[in-house]
Write a protein that holds these residues in place. Structure first.
Motif, PDB file in Angstrom:
ATOM      1  N   TRP A   1       1.028  -1.055   0.446  1.00 22.57           N
ATOM      2  CA  TRP A   1       0.220   0.333   0.007  1.00 22.57           C
ATOM      3  C   TRP A   1       0.585   1.140   0.446  1.00 22.57           C
ATOM      4  CZ3 TRP A   1      -1.897   2.934   4.966  1.00 22.57           C
ATOM      5  CH2 TRP A   1      -2.458   3.848   4.191  1.00 22.57           C
ATOM      6  N   SER A   2       1.081   2.299  -0.711  1.00 20.64           N
ATOM      7  CA  SER A   2       1.443   3.693  -0.893  1.00 20.64           C
ATOM      8  C   SER A   2       0.828   4.688  -0.966  1.00 20.64           C
ATOM      9  CB  SER A   2       2.305   3.657  -2.200  1.00 20.64           C
ATOM     10  OG  SER A   2       2.242   3.348  -3.413  1.00 20.64           O
ATOM     11  N   SER A   3       1.080   5.572  -0.095  1.00 14.42           N
ATOM     12  CA  SER A   3      -0.223   6.910  -0.665  1.00 14.42           C
ATOM     13  C   SER A   3       0.600   8.056  -0.988  1.00 14.42           C
ATOM     14  CB  SER A   3      -1.061   6.567   0.769  1.00 14.42           C
ATOM     15  OG  SER A   3      -1.760   8.074   0.878  1.00 14.42           O
ATOM     16  N   THR A   4      -0.131   8.884  -1.254  1.00 14.68           N
ATOM     17  CA  THR A   4       0.733  10.268  -1.876  1.00 14.68           C
ATOM     18  C   THR A   4      -0.256  11.164  -1.630  1.00 14.68           C
ATOM     19  OG1 THR A   4       2.334   9.353  -3.595  1.00 14.68           O
ATOM     20  CG2 THR A   4       1.869  12.078  -3.318  1.00 14.68           C
ATOM     21  N   THR A   5      -0.132  12.161  -0.146  1.00 18.97           N
ATOM     22  CA  THR A   5      -0.756  13.090  -0.691  1.00 18.97           C
ATOM     23  C   THR A   5      -0.341  14.455  -0.657  1.00 18.97           C
ATOM     24  OG1 THR A   5      -1.544  12.277   1.528  1.00 18.97           O
ATOM     25  CG2 THR A   5      -2.494  14.709   1.915  1.00 18.97           C
ATOM     26  N   SER A   6      -0.854  15.392  -1.518  1.00 22.61           N
ATOM     27  CA  SER A   6      -0.440  16.884  -1.913  1.00 22.61           C
ATOM     28  C   SER A   6      -1.434  18.144  -1.154  1.00 22.61           C
ATOM     29  CB  SER A   6       0.268  16.688  -3.826  1.00 22.61           C
ATOM     30  OG  SER A   6       0.962  15.264  -3.713  1.00 22.61           O
TER      31      SER A   6
END
Length: 983
Positions: free
Chosen positions: A764-769
């Motif tokens: 599981w990978s997550s990117t928040t910008s």
């Protein structure tokens, strides 16, 4: 003289070859693997450390090369951490996955790269996986939504074929283009939006704004997103300064897919789907009292008769309710040998629109070839042919009541507009046109034939243990023909019986050719064991632009004929744009053991668009990155990366072609042709708009690379803004273009990347910008003025010192010294995006959410529907502070006295993309892999905006364009099914 230089060069090369041959070399081979499962890693780069000698691994992760005895190999691959190993005859190495992308290579100059871990700028990178593997994308620019920080991306139209504007880090011009420069495989792309000449029918420019309101697409939509390997976005001058006078709006660098050594791999993919309107509003619920109030007592009988007969129509569904079929077919082939590698991609797209008789068809063919001509000489060639055809309907603003959207909002549900048994359409008694007739009989088509050809030659002139010298020569041509066809038959309600021009045929032809060439010398130097390395580059650039646009308009057509010569009147307009730019650049990069990395450079440009065509304008840049974690004193164990960075740069924006001249316009005087001076006075001293940007930031990496955080603050100043100033009419002209203003943008960008779970069967990978930008006009040498709308009382933008250039003004209580009231700002307060990707065994799930908070629109669709009494929320009571009037009556009661009711919050939360794929277990004898999946675009949307979509722009991508809505082509959502087979 030429023979003398040739002998010197041959002697130099002979000595060089002798020097290299004297070095003892060994044969090196091995296998590179990646990830926790240790699978063979194709396409990894294996370099002899401290040199430019290297190769890439084949499909089985294997490689071969020659290296000096005792050398070290540096192995890198996108998505993995780099590693070193001793050169030997049997190398085996497994790379560890790198979610932080610190080893990803990023362009740092026109012909050089740098590891992301050493980069001093916030450069956004989008991989092919992020761009297209979630869901099928209609256009390349549409695939960028929510995928990087610092951008405000707005759809100018929901019509098939695109029409999207991108602003990076706020406004960079008021009258000029705010769009970034696009470069694909070294070829400078044209991204024009060209009018089809619809104004002769719509009269949209007859009142208020004179801007192009034809709803055209933009040409970056031609590029097939499936061809793209990666995109890098240089968002401001601190990174883009090396591109000089074309880089004020930022630079988008596109790299397409290329072949890899190994047996040929073929991929077949098929996507089918359906599209539907994103946010149907419904229609007003009528009764006799409402009909009488809106249309008068005489209309009640018509309503009641239609109601009794069951002939009340949902015209929203009839106009926008088409379930358009979507189809994208694609074939790719890639492979090659040590010397020759190739990539071929063919895409056929056929998308129907949510309005009948609208759609987008595109065929794209790409062939990329890499050829090693000699051990020291490489050639890369990129070719792309695109044919597209877009039927875009007839929407947006008009001053004639003819467009489908304006006629629709004027028509109540009891109108009978359907085709009769005789095949003819009745007139619409409530509007100037029968929009069903218009939908079925008009033509508004854009057809494009485009060729993109680019090539790069790399000559390694010197290759030694401690230095190398490369000569890069590249160039390209972007050539396309755009044909526009707009036909309005004389059988239309607004063309017959003296209502119009008795039939109109508008045919346009635009031929555009961009050509660019560059010559670079790049010198890498590694002086002994000092820890320093130097990368120097110097180069020249040559860019030519030639566009010839001809639009012929015929009226009073003969019967059903559409040829221009089958008419009673023909007029022709031609617009020619010719521009030549020349420039040079110098850049030096110094790296001390990956601890301190400093870069300095300068670009010099001159252009035929400037007042002085021979004057060079200089654009310097400087940057420094400090990797604290590489210093001996650093002992913060939980932080594996801590980088401080700062950068400064300048870039420009050329004046519009022709602004330095006082044009002579054709005029007819008593039947004789003549010339008359235009109202715009030329400025022979005109100079480019100039941008300077300072950017600073900090990057963290922790939990052994599982989490990375980056934060950036920037200040971007745009000086010498080109404005149209009023001049005394006694001069014989009324306006002049002058460098008369300064604007400033300030912003923050924050990113959080997490890769906390990496197990054999689950990840599981997550990117928040997060990003926000604020703008202010800090200097204005002319009086403040309003622009970008139709009238102050309807809402416009205002250019005023000390104020935001995108603030929305109108009339109302407590006005300021200009007699105006500020009701909001088109720029959002902030934006955020959330990308999550989960893999569980053969399942792949991903979703992208996009949150835009704040920002206002001028909703003139609501005004037009209020005036006709057809607004869906006309009877709802939630606007009147007294709680007495319905929304429609309240808004109308404020018209001319208070603009506020037509200025609306344009915030939204949107599920941009969501996808689920499953990898089927298959026999290797039949296919390498088979994957099926489902996906959707714009599946869920949450907003309070009282129209189809808060993303609107009546004026396309021009200047202060976004945030004005006048009955646009509505946005849509898409559902897709995917099948992907690799052989």
């Amino acid at each position: 003289m030429k023979q003398h230089y040739s002998r010197c060069l041959l002697t130099f090369l002979a000595l060089l070859c002798l020097n290299v041959a004297m070095a003892q070399e060994i044969d090196v081979s091995g296998t590179i693997m990646g990830g926790e499962n240790g699978e063979p890693l194709p396409g990894a780069t294996v370099m002899v450390k401290g040199t430019t000698n290297g190769t890439i691994t084949d499909f089985d992760g294997k490689f071969k090369l020659k290296a000096p005895a005792g050398a070290r190999l540096l192995v890198t691959s996108i998505g993995f951490k780099s590693a070193e190993v001793d050169a030997s005859s049997n190398v085996t190495l497994t790379l560890e996955e790198d979610v932080t992308r610190l080893n990803e290579v990023v362009i740092s100059g026109l012909a050089s790269t740098v590891k992301r871990g050493n980069l001093a700028n916030s450069v956004a990178s989008i991989s092919a996986k992020e761009l297209t593997t979630m869901s099928n994308q209609s256009t390349m620019d549409g695939a960028l939504y929510g995928k990087f920080k610092g951008a405000n991306i707005v759809s100018n139209s929901g019509a098939p074929g695109g029409g999207i504007s991108i602003k990076l880090r706020g406004l960079t011009s008021i009258n000029g283009s705010n769009e970034p420069l696009y470069i694909i495989d070294g070829v400078y792309l044209d991204n024009s939006s060209i009018s089809a000449g619809l104004n002769v029918v719509s009269a949209a420019a007859g009142g208020g704004s004179q801007s192009n309101q034809d709803n055209p697409s933009n040409r970056i939509a031609d590029i097939d997103p499936e061809d793209i390997a990666s995109i890098e976005i240089l968002k401001g001058a601190s990174a883009a300064a090396i591109y000089g006078s074309r880089a004020s709006g930022g630079v988008v660098i596109i790299t397409t897919k290329r072949g890899e050594r190994g047996e040929t791999e073929v991929t077949l993919s098929q996507t089918v789907g359906v599209t539907q309107i994103l946010n149907p509003l419904g229609t007003r619920e009528w009764d006799a009292a409402k009909v009488e109030a809106a249309f008068g007592a005489d209309e009640v009988a018509n309503f009641q008769s239609a109601q009794a007969a069951g002939n009340l129509h949902d015209y929203e569904d009839e106009l926008y309710g088409n379930k358009g079929f979507l189809s994208t077919s694609r074939v790719t082939a890639t492979g090659g040998s040590d010397k020759t590698k190739f990539f071929m991609g063919i895409t056929r797209k056929d998308d129907e629109g949510i309005v009948k008789n609208t759609g987008y068809e595109k065929t794209s063919f790409r062939l990329n070839l890499d050829q090693k001509i000699a051990s020291w000489l490489d050639l890369k060639a990129s070719t792309n042919y695109i044919h597209s055809s877009a039927d875009r309907g007839f929407f947006n603003n008009d001053n004639s009541g003819n467009t489908m959207g304006i006629a629709f909002v004027a028509t109540p549900s009891w109108a009978q507009l359907g085709k009769g048994s005789n095949g003819l359409y009745p007139n619409n008694p409530y509007a100037a046109s029968n929009f069903l007739q218009t939908r079925d009989l008009i033509t508004n088509n854009e057809t494009v034939n485009r060729f993109l050809v680019g090539g790069t030659v790399v000559a390694r002139l010197i290759t030694q243990d401690n230095q190398s010298l490369r000569l890069n020569v590249n160039g390209g041509i972007d050539q396309y023909t755009l044909s526009t066809t707009a036909i309005f038959p004389n059988t239309l309600q607004f063309q017959k019986d003296g209502n119009g021009l008795n039939g109109v045929s508008v045919q346009g032809n635009t031929v555009t050719q961009n050509s660019n060439a560059s010559i670079f010398l790049i010198h890498d130097f590694f002086p002994g064991s000092s820890g320093f390395s130097f990368t120097s580059q110097v180069g020249l650039t040559f860019i030519d632009f030639d566009q010839n646009n001809i639009i012929a308009t015929a009226s009073n057509m003969n019967g059903t004929q559409t040829n221009l010569d089958q008419s009673g009147s023909v007029s022709v307009a031609q617009n020619r744009i010719i521009q030549q730019d020349r420039g040079f650049f110098i850049q030096e990069e110094v790296n001390f053991n990956d601890m301190v990395i400093a870069t300095a450079g300068v670009r010099g440009d001159k252009s035929s668009n400037n007042g002085d065509v021979n004057k060079l304008y200089y654009y310097p840049k400087g940057a420094i990155a400090i990797n604290l974690h590489n210093f001996d004193f650093w002992n913060v164990n939980f932080l594996q990366q801590t980088k401080l960075r700062a950068a400064y740069g300048e870039a420009g924006n050329f004046a519009v072609f022709g602004d330095k001249f006082s044009a002579l316009n054709a005029v007819n005087i008593d039947g004789s042709g003549g010339l008359i001076i235009s109202n715009l006075k030329g400025n022979r001293e005109i100079a480019p708009e100039r941008q300077s940007e300072f950017e600073t930031g900090i990057d963290f990496g922790l939990m052994d690379g599982k989490i990375s955080i980056d934060a950036t603050y920037y200040v971007k100043k745009v000086d010498d803004l080109l404005l149209r100033a009023q001049i005394p009419s006694s001069t014989g002209q009324t306006t002049a273009v002058v460098n008369a203003a300064t604007m400033e943008n300030r912003g923050v960008e924050i990113g959080l990347n997490m890769n906390l779970i990496r197990r054999e069967n689950f990840s599981w990978s997550s990117t928040t910008s997060f990003w926000r930008n604020t703008s202010e006009v800090t200097r204005l040498d002319i009086p403040s003025y309003t622009v970008g709308g139709f009238a102050d009382f309807l809402g416009q933008f205002r250019i005023k010192e000390g104020h935001s250039p995108t603030e929305i003004i109108g009339v109302g209580a407590n006005p300021d010294e200009d007699g105006l009231v500020v009701f909001g700002d088109q720029q959002p307060d902030f934006q955020m995006s959330f990308l999550n990707q989960v893999n569980y065994g053969p399942l792949e799930f991903s979703m992208l959410w996009h949150w835009k908070q704040g920002g206002e629109n001028i909703n003139l669709t609501a005004l037009l529907s209020d005036l006709s009494g057809t607004s869906p929320d006309f009877d709802k009571v939630d606007l009147d502070p007294e709680g007495e009037l319905g929304n429609g009556d309240y808004r109308l009661s404020q018209l001319g006295a208070n603009t506020a009711p037509y200025i609306e919050n344009a915030s939204y939360v949107r599920l941009r993309e969501v996808a689920l794929y499953y990898k089927l277990p298959v026999l290797q004898d039949y296919a390498k892999s088979v994957k099926i999946g489902v996906s959707a675009n714009n599946l869920l949307n949450f907003f309070e905006y009282r129209s189809y979509d808060p993303e609107v722009s009546n004026f396309g991508g021009q200047g202060l364009s976004s945030g004005v809505e006048v009955t646009p082509f509505p946005s849509s959502k898409r559902y897709n099914f995917h099948l992907i087979v690799k052989f």
